[in-house]
Write an enzyme that holds these catalytic residues in place. Structure first.
Site, PDB file in Angstrom:
ATOM      1  N   HIS A 186      58.883  57.178 -80.722  1.00 51.44           N
ATOM      2  CA  HIS A 186      57.602  57.802 -81.105  1.00 51.44           C
ATOM      3  C   HIS A 186      56.708  58.044 -79.893  1.00 51.44           C
ATOM      4  CE1 HIS A 186      57.476  58.146 -85.456  1.00 51.44           C
ATOM      5  NE2 HIS A 186      57.912  56.910 -85.600  1.00 51.44           N
ATOM      6  N   GLN A 204      51.391  57.563 -84.418  1.00 51.47           N
ATOM      7  CA  GLN A 204      51.444  57.690 -85.872  1.00 51.47           C
ATOM      8  C   GLN A 204      50.080  57.535 -86.527  1.00 51.47           C
ATOM      9  OE1 GLN A 204      55.000  54.864 -86.141  1.00 51.47           O
ATOM     10  NE2 GLN A 204      55.262  56.193 -87.920  1.00 51.47           N
ATOM     11  N   GLU A 231      60.520  52.928 -82.664  1.00 49.32           N
ATOM     12  CA  GLU A 231      59.095  52.981 -82.308  1.00 49.32           C
ATOM     13  C   GLU A 231      58.880  53.504 -80.885  1.00 49.32           C
ATOM     14  OE1 GLU A 231      57.084  52.888 -84.656  1.00 49.32           O
ATOM     15  OE2 GLU A 231      58.430  51.968 -86.094  1.00 49.32           O
TER      16      GLU A 231
END
Length: 159
Positions: free
Chosen positions: A137, A51, A134
């Site tokens: 991701h 990210q 998370e």
């Protein structure tokens, strides 16, 4: 340390697989510190290295109201999931939007901490959701692919 730019949906890096961290280096230490600063600045509860544009298997999470319990996970692997929860989920990489997502209500994760020591983290409800979100991701998966129904406009500060 520093606030990094958060990549948003449409950025190709968010669809890529992150690489394992082999050793703790000054660059990785700085990345972790910057990720925590960036997450807190954006009022999120989690942030994965892709990210902020880095394809490394690093995740930071803090689901406390006061930001007092940061969790650092390096090379995290989910080892157990159980139960289900369905609720609203958002993402710092999908600003202003949220959607209904069903995930496990309990998650157990094995990872390395910032000292490269193996740890296990267990969580229910919001922490379980954040762990799964998370870690997704790191495999290039955004929560929008799991949304039941349509994305909605949301209040800021969710991850």
């Amino acid at each position: 340390m520093a606030i990094r730019n958060i990549r948003t949906i449409g950025d190709e890096i968010l669809t890529m697989n992150a690489r394992p961290v082999k050793e703790m280096t000054p660059r990785i230490k700085t990345l972790i510190e910057d990720m925590l600063d960036t997450m807190y600045d954006a009022q999120g509860v989690g942030l994965a290295a892709p990210q902020v544009g880095v394809l490394k298997q690093n995740v930071v999470i803090d689901v406390t109201e006061d930001g007092s319990q940061p969790i650092v996970l390096i090379n995290p692997q989910i080892v157990k999931l159980s139960g289900t929860q369905t609720g609203q989920e958002g993402c710092l990489s999908v600003p202003g939007k949220a959607g209904i997502v069903t995930r496990a209500n309990y998650a157990k994760v094995r990872a390395l901490n910032a000292d490269m020591v193996e740890i296990e983290v267990e969580g229910e409800e919001l922490l379980a959701r954040a762990l799964q979100h998370e870690i997704d991701h790191l495999s290039g998966v955004l929560y929008v692919s799991k949304v039941e129904g349509e994305l909605m406009n949301a209040s800021a500060g969710e991850e």
